[in-house]
Design a protein around this motif. Structure first.
Motif, PDB file in Angstrom:
ATOM      1  N   THR A 355       0.822  -1.211   0.000  1.00 11.09           N
ATOM      2  CA  THR A 355       0.000   0.000   0.000  1.00 11.09           C
ATOM      3  C   THR A 355       0.855   1.261   0.000  1.00 11.09           C
ATOM      4  O   THR A 355       0.567   2.213  -0.750  1.00 11.09           O
ATOM      5  N   VAL A 356       1.895   1.292   0.822  1.00  9.94           N
ATOM      6  CA  VAL A 356       2.762   2.463   0.876  1.00  9.94           C
ATOM      7  C   VAL A 356       3.432   2.690  -0.476  1.00  9.94           C
ATOM      8  O   VAL A 356       3.539   3.823  -0.957  1.00  9.94           O
ATOM      9  N   ARG A 357       3.882   1.603  -1.099  1.00  8.06           N
ATOM     10  CA  ARG A 357       4.497   1.741  -2.422  1.00  8.06           C
ATOM     11  C   ARG A 357       3.482   2.258  -3.435  1.00  8.06           C
ATOM     12  O   ARG A 357       3.787   3.121  -4.274  1.00  8.06           O
ATOM     13  N   ALA A 429      -6.142  -3.492   8.164  1.00 10.82           N
ATOM     14  CA  ALA A 429      -5.331  -2.431   8.777  1.00 10.82           C
ATOM     15  C   ALA A 429      -4.172  -2.022   7.873  1.00 10.82           C
ATOM     16  O   ALA A 429      -3.823  -0.841   7.784  1.00 10.82           O
ATOM     17  N   GLY A 430      -3.581  -3.003   7.179  1.00 12.09           N
ATOM     18  CA  GLY A 430      -2.430  -2.709   6.328  1.00 12.09           C
ATOM     19  C   GLY A 430      -2.738  -1.764   5.198  1.00 12.09           C
ATOM     20  O   GLY A 430      -1.848  -1.061   4.707  1.00 12.09           O
ATOM     21  N   VAL A 431      -4.008  -1.721   4.772  1.00 11.33           N
ATOM     22  CA  VAL A 431      -4.367  -0.791   3.702  1.00 11.33           C
ATOM     23  C   VAL A 431      -5.052   0.464   4.246  1.00 11.33           C
ATOM     24  O   VAL A 431      -4.848   1.569   3.729  1.00 11.33           O
ATOM     25  N   VAL A 435      -3.675   4.649   4.072  1.00 16.77           N
ATOM     26  CA  VAL A 435      -4.607   5.473   3.296  1.00 16.77           C
ATOM     27  C   VAL A 435      -5.155   6.599   4.161  1.00 16.77           C
ATOM     28  O   VAL A 435      -5.263   7.756   3.713  1.00 16.77           O
ATOM     29  N   ALA A 436      -5.503   6.295   5.414  1.00 20.76           N
ATOM     30  CA  ALA A 436      -6.007   7.328   6.316  1.00 20.76           C
ATOM     31  C   ALA A 436      -4.945   8.396   6.579  1.00 20.76           C
ATOM     32  O   ALA A 436      -5.246   9.600   6.565  1.00 20.76           O
ATOM     33  N   LEU A 437      -3.712   7.977   6.817  1.00 25.75           N
ATOM     34  CA  LEU A 437      -2.643   8.942   7.043  1.00 25.75           C
ATOM     35  C   LEU A 437      -2.420   9.823   5.810  1.00 25.75           C
ATOM     36  O   LEU A 437      -2.185  11.028   5.925  1.00 25.75           O
ATOM     37  N   GLU A 438      -2.520   9.213   4.637  1.00 28.37           N
ATOM     38  CA  GLU A 438      -2.374   9.980   3.399  1.00 28.37           C
ATOM     39  C   GLU A 438      -3.486  11.021   3.271  1.00 28.37           C
ATOM     40  O   GLU A 438      -3.248  12.161   2.846  1.00 28.37           O
ATOM     41  N   ARG A 439      -4.703  10.656   3.638  1.00 25.14           N
ATOM     42  CA  ARG A 439      -5.831  11.589   3.548  1.00 25.14           C
ATOM     43  C   ARG A 439      -5.658  12.769   4.501  1.00 25.14           C
ATOM     44  O   ARG A 439      -6.110  13.875   4.217  1.00 25.14           O
ATOM     45  N   ALA A 445       4.585   6.450   5.263  1.00 25.65           N
ATOM     46  CA  ALA A 445       5.776   5.638   5.506  1.00 25.65           C
ATOM     47  C   ALA A 445       6.336   5.844   6.906  1.00 25.65           C
ATOM     48  O   ALA A 445       7.117   5.028   7.387  1.00 25.65           O
ATOM     49  N   VAL A 446       5.955   6.928   7.561  1.00 22.18           N
ATOM     50  CA  VAL A 446       6.547   7.264   8.854  1.00 22.18           C
ATOM     51  C   VAL A 446       5.883   6.513   9.997  1.00 22.18           C
ATOM     52  O   VAL A 446       6.545   5.927  10.850  1.00 22.18           O
ATOM     53  N   ALA A 447       4.554   6.506  10.038  1.00 26.32           N
ATOM     54  CA  ALA A 447       3.861   6.019  11.228  1.00 26.32           C
ATOM     55  C   ALA A 447       3.015   4.770  10.994  1.00 26.32           C
ATOM     56  O   ALA A 447       2.481   4.207  11.946  1.00 26.32           O
ATOM     57  N   SER A 448       2.876   4.339   9.757  1.00 29.22           N
ATOM     58  CA  SER A 448       1.943   3.240   9.467  1.00 29.22           C
ATOM     59  C   SER A 448       2.299   1.957  10.201  1.00 29.22           C
ATOM     60  O   SER A 448       1.443   1.309  10.809  1.00 29.22           O
TER      61      SER A 448
END
Length: 475
Positions: A355-357, A429-431, A435-439, A445-448
């Motif tokens: 997901t991060v990639r 949770a992995g996705v 996605v929530a942090l991006e929104r 990449a920092v806290a996921s």
């Protein structure tokens, strides 16, 4: 700003000084450092002189910090702008700090604007001012303009040295212009065509110009479709555009659409490597992860992550505490519950990495988020059923030979159900976490990873111990 001239016979280091991976051989590095420690600057200089600038930069980085000043003094005339441009940021910053402002200015004047900015931007404000005062007015204006843009944007990355011609010129006019002006840029792959307001209207590859009759107008040979880079675009987005459209160079425009610079693929390759490395290190909480980073800076970058991890680890620990009576009655549960949490954590990490990639490469956007979530849940169901079946069978077989397990007929079903549930939760949770942090405009990449780990550990323990309690495994 003066240009580095093109040399068809690119300088190559002697093969005897490199290993099969084009790295400097340990014995060569040792010989140079022994000469430096012995005060034999002439021998050290003679050994280093044939090296390519990139290999000289590697040599400085491989040198212990306490010996770098002595090495730099022995090969001072070899440490030019090309060497500094190839050098690790931390090592370069230390060397630049040891130079006089006029020396830094001389080096910066040899470089393209983007490389000069990379050297000057990490200096203290007062040192920056002294260096800028020592530069020629044109060079100073170009660098000051670059420094006015935010870090890690196209404005910092671009170089001002480019070739731009009006569209009414002919191919012959362009060739005469290139041959008649020695001060023009020497490293370029295409020519930008501009209108009277200096807005880019097209590009023309050098190969097209060389193969086209002199009388043909540039407006007839140029390619009008082009990818323009806004000056305030993040460098990661710049790299994605180069990758998506297979660019070699691209025009950079300001808010009014005027051509202000260009970005070339060699800079983008560096950015891709840098951004990928940063994401990996952020996922692990290792800070910048540079072996040349000062010790205390590395400590500060890592300890923050560990303290955060300690706090989140209290959540699953609290869940286990609530089931202390259950564990006390069936000690085998304590042996098996880390398996549920551990496998769930690995499943979450797999989904998280994908997901991060996908977010970093713009493969995952708002338009396909739901589809991606459904896909990851489907994968989690398949993985969960497979792993749950395997662990259920394994625990059942163990029960045949271990008396403490044989009396717990429901245990294989309990651990299988808990495993299935935790892998499903891990996939979700992995996705959802990145996605929530991006929104919320946070770097996923920092806290996921720390939140995904907390979820999989907590839910793994809760599912396993909760099902064990409800199933009647304990009295």
């Amino acid at each position: 700003m003066s240009e580095t001239e093109l040399h068809p016979e690119a300088q190559q280091p002697p093969e005897s000084e490199l290993d099969e991976d084009d790295r400097l051989k340990p014995e060569f590095v040792s010989a140079v450092l022994e000469a430096v420690e012995a005060g034999d600057a002439e021998t050290a200089h003679a050994r280093v002189a044939p090296l390519h600038p990139a290999d000289i930069a590697d040599l400085v980085e491989l040198t212990p910090a306490e010996l770098r000043p002595a090495l730099a003094a022995a090969i001072s005339d070899l440490i030019d702008g090309d060497v500094l441009a190839e050098m690790n940021d931390w090592v370069r910053e230390a060397l630049v700090d040891a130079l006089e402002p006029h020396q830094v200015a001389d080096i910066a004047a040899e470089l393209d604007t983007d490389d000069a900015v990379a050297i000057i931007e990490d200096m203290d404000v007062e040192d920056q001012r002294e260096v800028l005062r020592a530069l020629d007015p044109d060079d100073r204006a170009a660098i000051e303009e670059a420094l006015s843009y935010p870090e890690e944007t196209a404005g910092r990355l671009m170089q001002r040295e480019l070739i731009a011609v009006p569209e009414h010129w002919t191919v012959g006019d362009v060739l005469d212009y290139l041959r008649g002006h020695d001060e023009l840029a020497t490293d370029f792959w295409e020519i930008f065509v501009v209108d009277p307001a200096h807005h880019p209207v097209g590009t023309c590859a050098l190969s097209w110009i060389l193969r086209t009759p002199r009388a043909v107008s540039m407006s007839d040979v140029m390619k009008r479709e082009q990818t323009l880079i806004p000056v305030d675009m993040d460098q990661e987005e710049v790299a994605l555009r180069f990758q998506k459209y297979a660019l070699i160079s691209a025009a950079v425009v300001d808010a009014s659409g005027r051509l202000v610079g260009m970005i070339t693929v060699d800079d983008v390759v560096h950015i891709i490597s840098e951004e990928a490395g940063e994401d990996i290190l952020r996922l692990s909480g290792a800070g910048e992860g540079d072996i040349n980073e000062p010790l205390f800076d590395s400590y500060k970058g890592r300890v923050r992550w560990l303290i955060t991890n300690l706090i989140t680890a209290m959540v699953p620990a609290t869940i286990v505490f609530f089931f202390d009576a259950t564990i006390a009655q069936k000690a085998v549960l304590a042996a098996l519950m880390p398996i549920v949490a551990g496998v769930g954590g690995n499943a979450g990490t797999q989904t998280l990495a994908v997901t991060v990639r996908a977010l970093a490469t713009n493969q995952l956007t708002q338009s396909n988020t739901i589809r991606t979530i459904r896909r990851e849940i489907s994968i989690a169901v398949l993985n969960g059923v497979t792993v749950a079946t395997a662990i259920g069978i394994a625990v059942g077989l163990l029960g045949v030979v271990i008396s403490d397990l044989s009396s717990n007929g429901a245990l294989p079903l309990v651990i299988a159900a808990a495993m299935l549930a935790n892998i499903l939760i891990a996939g979700l949770a992995g996705v959802l976490v990145p996605v929530a942090l991006e929104r919320f405009r946070q770097d996923p990449a920092v806290a996921s990873s720390i939140f995904v780990t907390m979820v999989t550990d907590s839910m793994g323990f809760l599912a396993f111990l909760g099902l064990a309690t409800m199933s009647g495994l304990v009295g």
